[in-house]
Design a protein around this motif. Sequence first.
Motif, mmCIF file in Angstrom:
data_model
loop_
_atom_site.group_PDB
_atom_site.id
_atom_site.type_symbol
_atom_site.label_atom_id
_atom_site.label_comp_id
_atom_site.label_asym_id
_atom_site.label_seq_id
_atom_site.Cartn_x
_atom_site.Cartn_y
_atom_site.Cartn_z
ATOM 1 N N VAL A 341 0.827 -1.222 -0.154
ATOM 2 C CA VAL A 341 -0.073 0.199 0.198
ATOM 3 C C VAL A 341 1.138 1.533 0.497
ATOM 4 O O VAL A 341 1.761 1.320 0.650
ATOM 5 C CB VAL A 341 -0.993 -0.116 1.535
ATOM 6 N N ILE A 342 1.124 1.846 -1.079
ATOM 7 C CA ILE A 342 1.312 3.311 -0.771
ATOM 8 C C ILE A 342 0.610 5.102 -1.264
ATOM 9 O O ILE A 342 -0.384 4.342 -1.154
ATOM 10 C CB ILE A 342 2.232 3.613 -2.294
ATOM 11 N N GLU A 343 1.055 6.260 -1.063
ATOM 12 C CA GLU A 343 0.568 7.307 -0.875
ATOM 13 C C GLU A 343 0.091 6.808 -2.875
ATOM 14 O O GLU A 343 1.041 6.493 -3.340
ATOM 15 C CB GLU A 343 1.060 8.187 -0.548
ATOM 16 N N GLY A 344 -0.404 8.054 -2.985
ATOM 17 C CA GLY A 344 -1.253 8.285 -4.061
ATOM 18 C C GLY A 344 -2.905 8.183 -4.048
ATOM 19 O O GLY A 344 -3.411 7.473 -3.279
ATOM 20 N N PRO A 345 -3.534 8.439 -5.655
ATOM 21 C CA PRO A 345 -4.892 8.265 -5.856
ATOM 22 C C PRO A 345 -5.082 6.887 -5.093
ATOM 23 O O PRO A 345 -4.608 6.386 -5.384
ATOM 24 C CB PRO A 345 -4.965 8.930 -7.327
ATOM 25 N N ALA A 346 -6.843 6.706 -5.114
ATOM 26 C CA ALA A 346 -7.094 5.532 -5.441
ATOM 27 C C ALA A 346 -6.857 4.484 -6.497
ATOM 28 O O ALA A 346 -7.667 4.869 -7.256
ATOM 29 C CB ALA A 346 -8.252 5.048 -4.719
ATOM 30 N N GLY A 347 -6.290 3.467 -6.896
ATOM 31 C CA GLY A 347 -5.957 2.906 -7.488
ATOM 32 C C GLY A 347 -5.649 2.132 -7.583
ATOM 33 O O GLY A 347 -4.761 1.416 -6.782
#
Length: 354
Positions: A341-347
Amino acid sequence: MSDFSLAPVRLTALAHGGGCGCKLSPAVLREILAQSPAAGVFPNLMVGTETSDDAAVWRLNDSQALVATTDFFMPMVDDPFDFGRIAATNALSDVYAMGATPIFALAIVGMPIGKLSVETIGKVLEGGAAVCAAAGIPIAGGHSIDSVEPIYGLVALGLVHPEKVLANRTARAGDVLILTKPLGVGVLSAAFKQGRLDDAGYAALISSTTELNTLGARLPDIAGVHAVTDVTGFGLLGHALEMARGSGVAIEVDADAPVCLPSSAALAEAGVRTGASVRNWAAYGGAVTLTPGFADWQRDLLTDPQTSGGLLIAVAEDQAKEVLDLAKSLGFVHARPVGRVIEGPAGVTVTQRP
């Protein structure tokens, strides 16, 4: 004429689909839910339909929350006892995925009377009861109808501490994603219907789909476990995407990491797949980024509907080994890290090793 004199019939021949491949397309389901009236404000409703989670959760008091779910489908195999076992295991999985312990179940039965004998229908119910007995719970009632296609499943109820509910919307950047069962259930069930599945493949299919996800009830005791869902009809990518959207994070899936059931990769490469895997990709492929050159058959395995699939667990990196050790001690020998899991827009982004 007694129904015991009815000519034998393949269960799968009476159904247009089977297992979790019967589920509505993710896009169709989202459209239907979007048009449904809001449930209103209920302070004790801890989990509803907002994030496509595995079950509803209702706070009973300061120490107990009720987890409630229902799941049913048409047969993916012809043996009625196995059909009952698979359907019951799949239904109970949603309770375990919320971190709860099942307490009892109700049976949902729809059968084509006049096509199936009472003996065959009884074997379906017997299979479901056997799984519930293994889970330590009774089937305390239910409802039955005369149906065009055979349908079986459960309403499953469980209990969990309100502070220990595991949802799909609480994954955190930095978490490791662990998958506890192999992929390929849909491919093997499609091969079975086509007469292309050998005995070893069938045994692997039944073994995976009847393995209770009891691990889920133990996960709330590991502080680093942040989010859980079970991988079922929408495939690994679809359920990972639900977790990403619910949690407001980005998820990376390592395409080479998940274990696949025996012969499922070879069958997928040979073009064996379910219609549901195609519908899944059409529904959510726009939110998934694939590595250039990714083969269609590899994508099919990641969108493959997993009837009674494994748990997808988002856990802090420093406690991932504890989860893996617990999973393997309970018999989930194929549990593996499959992403992050990483930071960023959901996708969801799918990566592939060089």
